[in-house]
Design a protein around this motif. Structure first.
Motif, PDB file in Angstrom:
ATOM      1  N   GLY A  97       0.462  -1.325  -0.321  1.00 42.03           N
ATOM      2  CA  GLY A  97      -0.035   0.076   0.080  1.00 42.03           C
ATOM      3  C   GLY A  97       0.937   1.637  -0.202  1.00 42.03           C
ATOM      4  O   GLY A  97       0.162   2.339  -0.403  1.00 42.03           O
ATOM      5  N   PHE A  98       1.806   0.967  -0.128  1.00 42.54           N
ATOM      6  CA  PHE A  98       3.031   2.292   0.518  1.00 42.54           C
ATOM      7  C   PHE A  98       2.752   3.693  -0.544  1.00 42.54           C
ATOM      8  O   PHE A  98       2.986   4.283  -1.019  1.00 42.54           O
ATOM      9  CB  PHE A  98       4.255   1.943   1.069  1.00 42.54           C
ATOM     10  N   PHE A  99       3.542   1.918  -1.808  1.00 47.00           N
ATOM     11  CA  PHE A  99       3.109   2.642  -3.118  1.00 47.00           C
ATOM     12  C   PHE A  99       2.467   3.451  -3.705  1.00 47.00           C
ATOM     13  O   PHE A  99       2.479   4.472  -4.056  1.00 47.00           O
ATOM     14  CB  PHE A  99       3.605   2.015  -4.282  1.00 47.00           C
ATOM     15  N   LYS A 100       0.779   3.181  -3.217  1.00 49.65           N
ATOM     16  CA  LYS A 100      -0.327   4.579  -3.786  1.00 49.65           C
ATOM     17  C   LYS A 100      -0.101   5.588  -2.873  1.00 49.65           C
ATOM     18  O   LYS A 100      -0.036   6.408  -3.381  1.00 49.65           O
ATOM     19  CB  LYS A 100      -0.995   3.410  -3.443  1.00 49.65           C
ATOM     20  N   SER A 101      -0.462   5.093  -1.617  1.00 49.47           N
ATOM     21  CA  SER A 101      -0.342   6.024  -0.533  1.00 49.47           C
ATOM     22  C   SER A 101       0.791   7.306  -0.653  1.00 49.47           C
ATOM     23  O   SER A 101       0.059   8.704  -0.507  1.00 49.47           O
ATOM     24  CB  SER A 101      -0.349   5.610   0.449  1.00 49.47           C
ATOM     25  N   GLU A 102       2.298   6.656  -1.310  1.00 50.03           N
ATOM     26  CA  GLU A 102       3.079   7.829  -1.848  1.00 50.03           C
ATOM     27  C   GLU A 102       3.352   8.439  -2.885  1.00 50.03           C
ATOM     28  O   GLU A 102       4.489   9.487  -3.557  1.00 50.03           O
ATOM     29  CB  GLU A 102       4.182   7.198  -0.967  1.00 50.03           C
ATOM     30  N   ARG A 103       2.270   7.566  -3.799  1.00 57.36           N
ATOM     31  CA  ARG A 103       2.248   8.714  -5.249  1.00 57.36           C
ATOM     32  C   ARG A 103       3.827   8.602  -5.906  1.00 57.36           C
ATOM     33  O   ARG A 103       3.840   8.676  -6.322  1.00 57.36           O
ATOM     34  CB  ARG A 103       1.521  10.278  -5.539  1.00 57.36           C
ATOM     35  N   VAL A 104       4.042   7.252  -5.705  1.00 60.15           N
ATOM     36  CA  VAL A 104       5.393   6.643  -5.965  1.00 60.15           C
ATOM     37  C   VAL A 104       5.473   6.602  -7.552  1.00 60.15           C
ATOM     38  O   VAL A 104       6.271   7.501  -7.806  1.00 60.15           O
ATOM     39  CB  VAL A 104       5.622   5.202  -5.691  1.00 60.15           C
ATOM     40  N   SER A 105       3.807   6.182  -8.058  1.00 58.77           N
ATOM     41  CA  SER A 105       4.175   6.442  -9.855  1.00 58.77           C
ATOM     42  C   SER A 105       4.460   7.270 -10.544  1.00 58.77           C
ATOM     43  O   SER A 105       4.782   7.819 -11.448  1.00 58.77           O
ATOM     44  CB  SER A 105       3.065   5.554 -10.881  1.00 58.77           C
ATOM     45  N   ALA A 106       3.597   8.429  -9.798  1.00 56.00           N
ATOM     46  CA  ALA A 106       3.691   9.753 -10.198  1.00 56.00           C
ATOM     47  C   ALA A 106       4.866  10.478 -10.301  1.00 56.00           C
ATOM     48  O   ALA A 106       5.954  11.426 -10.894  1.00 56.00           O
ATOM     49  CB  ALA A 106       2.695  11.000  -9.927  1.00 56.00           C
ATOM     50  N   TYR A 107       5.771  10.353  -8.930  1.00 54.50           N
ATOM     51  CA  TYR A 107       7.444  10.363  -8.862  1.00 54.50           C
ATOM     52  C   TYR A 107       8.187  10.515  -9.858  1.00 54.50           C
ATOM     53  O   TYR A 107       9.062  10.969 -10.300  1.00 54.50           O
ATOM     54  CB  TYR A 107       7.743  10.449  -7.523  1.00 54.50           C
ATOM     55  N   LEU A 108       8.173   8.427 -10.426  1.00 53.39           N
ATOM     56  CA  LEU A 108       8.711   7.881 -10.590  1.00 53.39           C
ATOM     57  C   LEU A 108       8.710   8.517 -12.554  1.00 53.39           C
ATOM     58  O   LEU A 108       9.555   8.832 -13.243  1.00 53.39           O
ATOM     59  CB  LEU A 108       9.048   6.573 -10.801  1.00 53.39           C
ATOM     60  N   LEU A 174      15.614  -0.175   3.646  1.00 53.05           N
ATOM     61  CA  LEU A 174      16.692  -0.918   4.452  1.00 53.05           C
ATOM     62  C   LEU A 174      17.261  -1.887   5.334  1.00 53.05           C
ATOM     63  O   LEU A 174      17.875  -2.053   5.471  1.00 53.05           O
ATOM     64  CB  LEU A 174      16.038  -0.089   5.971  1.00 53.05           C
ATOM     65  N   THR A 175      16.327  -3.002   4.850  1.00 52.60           N
ATOM     66  CA  THR A 175      16.629  -4.408   5.491  1.00 52.60           C
ATOM     67  C   THR A 175      15.749  -5.053   3.326  1.00 52.60           C
ATOM     68  O   THR A 175      14.432  -4.770   3.319  1.00 52.60           O
ATOM     69  CB  THR A 175      15.384  -4.423   6.651  1.00 52.60           C
ATOM     70  N   LYS A 176      16.295  -5.790   3.417  1.00 48.42           N
ATOM     71  CA  LYS A 176      15.799  -7.666   2.610  1.00 48.42           C
ATOM     72  C   LYS A 176      14.107  -7.670   3.446  1.00 48.42           C
ATOM     73  O   LYS A 176      13.223  -7.422   2.255  1.00 48.42           O
ATOM     74  CB  LYS A 176      16.388  -8.571   2.901  1.00 48.42           C
ATOM     75  N   THR A 177      13.348  -7.682   4.750  1.00 46.09           N
ATOM     76  CA  THR A 177      12.569  -8.112   4.806  1.00 46.09           C
ATOM     77  C   THR A 177      11.912  -7.584   4.503  1.00 46.09           C
ATOM     78  O   THR A 177      10.839  -7.141   4.013  1.00 46.09           O
ATOM     79  CB  THR A 177      12.507  -8.122   6.349  1.00 46.09           C
ATOM     80  N   GLU A 178      11.830  -5.868   4.868  1.00 44.14           N
ATOM     81  CA  GLU A 178      10.912  -4.722   4.235  1.00 44.14           C
ATOM     82  C   GLU A 178      10.812  -5.082   2.679  1.00 44.14           C
ATOM     83  O   GLU A 178       9.818  -5.176   2.604  1.00 44.14           O
ATOM     84  CB  GLU A 178      11.576  -3.316   4.118  1.00 44.14           C
ATOM     85  N   ALA A 179      11.854  -5.130   1.952  1.00 48.41           N
ATOM     86  CA  ALA A 179      11.538  -5.756   0.628  1.00 48.41           C
ATOM     87  C   ALA A 179      10.513  -6.327   0.033  1.00 48.41           C
ATOM     88  O   ALA A 179      10.143  -5.944  -0.213  1.00 48.41           O
ATOM     89  CB  ALA A 179      12.624  -5.283  -0.172  1.00 48.41           C
ATOM     90  N   ARG A 180      10.429  -7.680   0.474  1.00 50.84           N
ATOM     91  CA  ARG A 180       9.723  -8.600   0.553  1.00 50.84           C
ATOM     92  C   ARG A 180       8.875  -8.001   0.843  1.00 50.84           C
ATOM     93  O   ARG A 180       7.643  -8.708   0.471  1.00 50.84           O
ATOM     94  CB  ARG A 180      10.865 -10.179   1.595  1.00 50.84           C
ATOM     95  N   ARG A 181       8.116  -7.783   2.053  1.00 52.27           N
ATOM     96  CA  ARG A 181       6.761  -7.395   2.557  1.00 52.27           C
ATOM     97  C   ARG A 181       5.979  -5.920   1.384  1.00 52.27           C
ATOM     98  O   ARG A 181       4.705  -6.286   0.999  1.00 52.27           O
ATOM     99  CB  ARG A 181       7.050  -6.931   3.846  1.00 52.27           C
ATOM    100  N   ALA A 182       6.546  -5.452   0.680  1.00 51.56           N
ATOM    101  CA  ALA A 182       6.896  -4.849  -0.645  1.00 51.56           C
ATOM    102  C   ALA A 182       6.915  -5.586  -1.897  1.00 51.56           C
ATOM    103  O   ALA A 182       6.350  -4.771  -2.538  1.00 51.56           O
ATOM    104  CB  ALA A 182       7.885  -3.685   0.262  1.00 51.56           C
ATOM    105  N   GLY A 183       6.879  -6.831  -2.000  1.00 47.42           N
ATOM    106  CA  GLY A 183       6.891  -7.524  -2.968  1.00 47.42           C
ATOM    107  C   GLY A 183       7.738  -7.344  -3.775  1.00 47.42           C
ATOM    108  O   GLY A 183       7.992  -7.701  -5.045  1.00 47.42           O
ATOM    109  N   TYR A 184       9.497  -7.010  -3.447  1.00 44.53           N
ATOM    110  CA  TYR A 184      10.469  -7.226  -4.216  1.00 44.53           C
ATOM    111  C   TYR A 184      11.040  -8.759  -3.841  1.00 44.53           C
ATOM    112  O   TYR A 184      10.830  -9.190  -2.682  1.00 44.53           O
ATOM    113  CB  TYR A 184      11.504  -6.621  -3.980  1.00 44.53           C
ATOM    114  N   SER A 185      11.680  -9.119  -4.668  1.00 48.80           N
ATOM    115  CA  SER A 185      12.392 -10.570  -4.406  1.00 48.80           C
ATOM    116  C   SER A 185      14.198 -10.282  -5.399  1.00 48.80           C
ATOM    117  O   SER A 185      14.284  -9.459  -6.321  1.00 48.80           O
ATOM    118  CB  SER A 185      11.901 -11.694  -4.670  1.00 48.80           C
ATOM    119  N   GLU A 186      15.022 -11.385  -4.901  1.00 49.08           N
ATOM    120  CA  GLU A 186      16.026 -11.074  -5.653  1.00 49.08           C
ATOM    121  C   GLU A 186      16.132 -12.367  -6.794  1.00 49.08           C
ATOM    122  O   GLU A 186      15.248 -12.598  -6.585  1.00 49.08           O
ATOM    123  CB  GLU A 186      16.942 -11.005  -4.578  1.00 49.08           C
TER     124      GLU A 186
END
Length: 186
Positions: A97-108, A174-186
């Motif tokens: 939900g972070f990406f929508k609430s922070e309007r990340v798409s608009a910034y990128l 800051l951590t891999k755990t946060e990245a995974r929770r946000a849907g990112y993986s290596e």
């Protein structure tokens, strides 16, 4: 009325006055001055703004998004090319939900558009050659500690491999755990 220091979240501008370990101060010259001038032009002293606070950083600055009326000043800086997106997803709010609430798409997208138009730091005849965070790391004798994700592919990279991700697609964790929770993986 009191003065408060604001760390404008979601963006990274060229350095104007960066303290160094030897008690000196350095900057990125023309680009730092031009970014500062642009910000001053769009929100000059005395302009009434609203700060959307996101807490306080370790330096005592308010982390926030600045609004002049309905205009997101942080986003305007990216649209002008004088700031890069610097999206840091951390803590409990780092989830999908972070990406929508922070309007990340608009910034990128604003970054992509500024680059395509050759604006500000992307001026092809006088581009900024070192990203502000890279300059800070070098000047303060530090190494990259944040993981970086590619917003498009959701692929995560170790801190030392941050250059594999385009500046207009980078999301920092800051951590891999946060990245995974946000849907990112290596």
């Amino acid at each position: 009325d009191k003065n408060i220091a604001i760390r404008m979240i979601g963006i990274d501008t060229p350095e104007l006055h960066l303290p160094t370990p030897d008690k000196g101060v350095v900057g990125q010259g023309y680009w730092g001055e031009a970014a500062y001038k642009y910000l001053d032009d769009i929100t000059s002293v005395g302009t009434s703004v609203v700060i959307e606070s996101h807490g306080i950083d370790k330096y005592g600055r308010t982390l926030g998004r600045v609004y002049d009326g309905r205009k997101d000043v942080n986003l305007a800086m990216v649209k002008s090319g004088w700031a890069y997106p610097y999206i840091i997803c951390s803590g409990a709010e780092c989830n999908k939900g972070f990406f929508k609430s922070e309007r990340v798409s608009a910034y990128l997208k604003a970054c992509e558009d500024a680059r395509a138009e050759g604006l500000g730091n992307f001026n092809p005849t006088n581009p900024l050659r070192e990203l502000p965070f890279e300059f800070r790391l070098r000047m303060q004798n530090r190494t990259m500690e944040k993981y970086v994700g590619d917003f498009t592919t959701k692929k995560l990279y170790a801190p030392e491999k941050y250059k594999k991700v385009d500046v207009c697609k980078s999301i920092f964790f800051l951590t891999k755990t946060e990245a995974r929770r946000a849907g990112y993986s290596e």
